[in-house]
Design a protein around this motif. Structure first.
Motif, short mmCIF file in Angstrom:
data_model
loop_
_atom_site.label_atom_id
_atom_site.label_comp_id
_atom_site.label_asym_id
_atom_site.label_seq_id
_atom_site.Cartn_x
_atom_site.Cartn_y
_atom_site.Cartn_z
N VAL A 14 0.86 -1.17 0.00
CA VAL A 14 0.00 0.00 0.00
C VAL A 14 0.90 1.23 0.00
O VAL A 14 1.68 1.44 0.93
CB VAL A 14 -0.93 0.00 1.24
N VAL A 15 0.80 2.02 -1.06
CA VAL A 15 1.59 3.24 -1.17
C VAL A 15 0.76 4.37 -0.56
O VAL A 15 -0.34 4.67 -1.03
CB VAL A 15 1.95 3.56 -2.63
N MET A 16 1.28 4.94 0.52
CA MET A 16 0.58 5.96 1.29
C MET A 16 1.17 7.34 1.01
O MET A 16 2.37 7.48 0.83
CB MET A 16 0.72 5.68 2.79
N LYS A 17 0.29 8.34 1.02
CA LYS A 17 0.72 9.74 0.91
C LYS A 17 0.85 10.34 2.30
O LYS A 17 0.33 9.80 3.28
CB LYS A 17 -0.30 10.53 0.08
N GLN A 18 1.51 11.48 2.38
CA GLN A 18 1.75 12.15 3.67
C GLN A 18 0.45 12.53 4.37
O GLN A 18 0.42 12.67 5.59
CB GLN A 18 2.64 13.38 3.48
N ASP A 19 -0.65 12.68 3.63
CA ASP A 19 -1.92 13.06 4.24
C ASP A 19 -2.73 11.85 4.71
O ASP A 19 -3.88 11.99 5.14
CB ASP A 19 -2.75 13.91 3.27
N GLY A 20 -2.14 10.65 4.62
CA GLY A 20 -2.81 9.44 5.06
C GLY A 20 -3.67 8.77 4.00
O GLY A 20 -4.25 7.72 4.25
N LYS A 21 -3.76 9.36 2.82
CA LYS A 21 -4.53 8.77 1.73
C LYS A 21 -3.71 7.68 1.03
O LYS A 21 -2.50 7.80 0.88
CB LYS A 21 -4.95 9.82 0.71
N VAL A 22 -4.42 6.65 0.60
CA VAL A 22 -3.79 5.58 -0.18
C VAL A 22 -3.64 6.06 -1.62
O VAL A 22 -4.62 6.48 -2.24
CB VAL A 22 -4.63 4.29 -0.12
N ALA A 23 -2.43 5.99 -2.16
CA ALA A 23 -2.19 6.35 -3.55
C ALA A 23 -2.45 5.16 -4.47
O ALA A 23 -3.18 5.27 -5.44
CB ALA A 23 -0.76 6.85 -3.73
N LEU A 24 -1.84 4.04 -4.15
CA LEU A 24 -2.08 2.83 -4.93
C LEU A 24 -1.79 1.60 -4.11
O LEU A 24 -1.13 1.66 -3.08
CB LEU A 24 -1.30 2.83 -6.26
N VAL A 25 -2.34 0.47 -4.57
CA VAL A 25 -2.17 -0.82 -3.92
C VAL A 25 -1.76 -1.81 -4.98
O VAL A 25 -2.37 -1.86 -6.05
CB VAL A 25 -3.48 -1.29 -3.24
N TYR A 26 -0.72 -2.60 -4.70
CA TYR A 26 -0.35 -3.66 -5.63
C TYR A 26 0.13 -4.89 -4.87
O TYR A 26 0.50 -4.80 -3.70
CB TYR A 26 0.67 -3.18 -6.67
N THR A 27 0.05 -6.04 -5.53
CA THR A 27 0.29 -7.32 -4.86
C THR A 27 1.30 -8.16 -5.66
O THR A 27 0.92 -9.11 -6.36
CB THR A 27 -1.03 -8.10 -4.72
N PRO A 28 2.58 -7.83 -5.56
CA PRO A 28 3.57 -8.58 -6.34
C PRO A 28 3.85 -9.97 -5.78
O PRO A 28 3.79 -10.19 -4.56
CB PRO A 28 4.82 -7.70 -6.23
N LEU A 29 4.16 -10.87 -6.69
CA LEU A 29 4.67 -12.19 -6.34
C LEU A 29 6.12 -12.21 -6.80
O LEU A 29 6.42 -11.95 -7.96
CB LEU A 29 3.88 -13.30 -7.05
N ARG A 30 7.02 -12.49 -5.86
CA ARG A 30 8.46 -12.46 -6.15
C ARG A 30 9.11 -13.79 -5.81
O ARG A 30 8.67 -14.49 -4.90
CB ARG A 30 9.15 -11.37 -5.32
N MET A 31 10.18 -14.09 -6.52
CA MET A 31 11.02 -15.23 -6.17
C MET A 31 12.17 -14.69 -5.32
O MET A 31 12.86 -13.76 -5.73
CB MET A 31 11.56 -15.93 -7.42
N ILE A 32 12.34 -15.29 -4.15
CA ILE A 32 13.30 -14.82 -3.15
C ILE A 32 14.28 -15.94 -2.79
O ILE A 32 13.89 -17.11 -2.69
CB ILE A 32 12.56 -14.38 -1.86
N LYS A 33 15.51 -15.57 -2.56
CA LYS A 33 16.54 -16.54 -2.16
C LYS A 33 16.26 -17.07 -0.75
O LYS A 33 15.90 -16.31 0.15
CB LYS A 33 17.92 -15.88 -2.17
N CYS A 34 16.43 -18.36 -0.57
CA CYS A 34 16.37 -18.96 0.77
C CYS A 34 17.72 -18.82 1.45
O CYS A 34 18.77 -18.80 0.78
CB CYS A 34 16.01 -20.45 0.68
N ARG A 35 17.73 -18.71 2.74
CA ARG A 35 18.98 -18.58 3.49
C ARG A 35 19.87 -19.79 3.24
O ARG A 35 21.08 -19.66 3.11
CB ARG A 35 18.68 -18.41 4.98
N SER A 36 19.28 -20.98 3.14
CA SER A 36 20.07 -22.20 2.91
C SER A 36 20.81 -22.14 1.57
O SER A 36 21.84 -22.76 1.42
CB SER A 36 19.16 -23.42 2.93
N ALA A 37 20.30 -21.37 0.61
CA ALA A 37 20.98 -21.25 -0.69
C ALA A 37 22.21 -20.35 -0.59
O ALA A 37 23.07 -20.39 -1.45
CB ALA A 37 20.01 -20.68 -1.73
N LYS A 38 22.30 -19.55 0.46
CA LYS A 38 23.43 -18.65 0.66
C LYS A 38 24.74 -19.43 0.80
O LYS A 38 25.76 -19.05 0.25
CB LYS A 38 23.20 -17.79 1.91
#
Length: 156
Positions: free
Chosen positions: A130-154
């Motif tokens: 949720v991208v918020m503005k300084q006045d407390g209003k919501v500017a936009l909302v998005y729901t990304p799905l990402r591939m993330i490294k596992c700690r074990s892969a480090k």
């Protein structure tokens, strides 16, 4: 020696966990540079006379794509350096306009976290951003799905 600014691993992102980024003001120069660089030279973004005389919006408007891009920039510094591997998809809704001089930040919650079936050492994480503005209003909302490294892969 520890390196600062590295992202979070899959194991660090549990469903229900919430975070907030620092803020970033959108400047007139940001809008001009973004619309010029991307070719988004629509009069809504490039013609102040049009805004004054024809548009329902009278202030210097930032494209939603710019707001989304800046939100991603705030998140990269906070969560993804060296651990984020792929942006797979998202849904995006623009709720309110952002204007030159507005300051935004991102509040996000992990809504899904599962290991990848096809890529060992990787997890799939969806967040509700949720991208918020300084006045407390919501500017936009998005729901990304990402591939993330596992700690074990480090270690591998």
């Amino acid at each position: 020696m520890e390196t600062l600014g590295l992202g979070k691993y899959f194991e660090d992102l549990a469903v229900g966990q919430k975070f907030r980024t620092i803020g970033r003001t959108i400047f007139e120069a940001d809008i001009v540079n973004f619309v010029t660089c991307t070719g988004m030279t629509e009069v809504l973004f490039t013609n102040l006379e049009f805004l004054r005389t024809e548009s329902d919006i009278k202030e210097r408007l930032a494209p939603g794509a710019l707001v989304y891009s800046f939100a991603e920039g705030l998140l990269v510094h906070a969560t993804m350096q060296h651990t984020g591997f792929a942006f797979l998809n998202m849904e995006l809704n623009i709720e309110n306009p952002v204007f030159a001089g507005d300051t935004i930040h991102v509040e996000f919650e992990v809504t899904e976290a599962r290991l990848s079936k096809s890529r060992p050492g990787r997890g799939l994480v969806r967040t509700r951003n949720v991208v918020m503005k300084q006045d407390g209003k919501v500017a936009l909302v998005y729901t990304p799905l990402r591939m993330i490294k596992c700690r074990s892969a480090k270690a591998a």
